[in-house]
Design an enzyme around this catalytic site. Sequence first.
Site: not given
Length: 355
Positions: A117, A181, A212, A238-239, A241
């Site tokens: 994402g 993905r 992941d 990178k996230t 979250d």
Amino acid sequence: MTAAAGHVSERKRARNGHASERFADLVHHVIERGPRACSELEAVRRKYLPVVPPLLCGKVEKRLDAEPTTCVANADEIARRFPRLYGQPVVHLEPASVVGSAADRMPLRVGCVLSGGQAAGGHNCIVGLFDFLRDHHPGSTLYGFKGGPKGVMTGEHFVLDAETVDLYRNSGGFTMLSSGRDKIESEEQFQMAVQTAKTHQLDGLIVIGGDDSNTNACVLAERYAEEGLSTRVVGLPKTIDGDLKNEHVEVSFGFDTAAKLYAEMVGNIMVDCISSRKYYHFVRLMGREASHLTLEVALRTHPNLVFVGEEVKKLGLTLGQITAQAADMVAERAKAGMGYGVVLIPEGLIDFIPE
């Protein structure tokens, strides 16, 4: 049908056909213009120069820790899966004490790929990589693999030049390369990724992605080492979250921007709540396996109730207990004449409930 009605119908179809053609032309025009057409604000934003750590503005040298790295759990299993990579020492970058040789500034062939994402800052990671290669390794080639890891497998890419990179400076999204993905898992896929590295004689491959994606980058690095390739794989965390953090990574890029944006949205909802004095808003925020984003937004906005997945798991709260907490809050506020409020819920809350 009369002749007149037939003519009217024909004219209508013709008008609709012309409208469809005009719309298609407009869409293609917008696509063709892409990032080249920008507002005055975007033009100014492109000129902004992010602050770069002084260490990365000059020549650096590496210093290795004496002790090998370890992991927090499953050491034997990880060592078995990554026999060539596990246990390598931490690398420290320090200002170089002497001027580097010509070999230190030799051109490099580096690939980069966006995975998973999108997160704010993705484009600038590529921009920074391009600038570093230009300034410290003149004559280098930067390959952008398109569509995520699939591009590494198929070899679909384009060479990033100054004109292209400048269009995406300080911009959001992952539109420069687009993302994906896909995972490199099967033997055939690994062979394709190995062939890509050999074809382009890559010195390095930068995988910009989340947990992941970085796991997949590690698996690919192990395979490259097994094949005897000189390609070094670097995972860039990178996230939004915020679940990629440890003693070496304080926060992943994208988290801060996401927290500020969500806080603004939740704040707007809270103002609307107080203004209309009706309705309860249950806001579900990103974070499948961690509630960092929900907690950060809660600290910035102070909602009426917030559920933190990790706390729910630690206390062993059931779905009934969670529901009761929300119902009790609503009842208490109703007694005070406040039939409105805001509740924040992490995306993966249900996975933390031990039922």
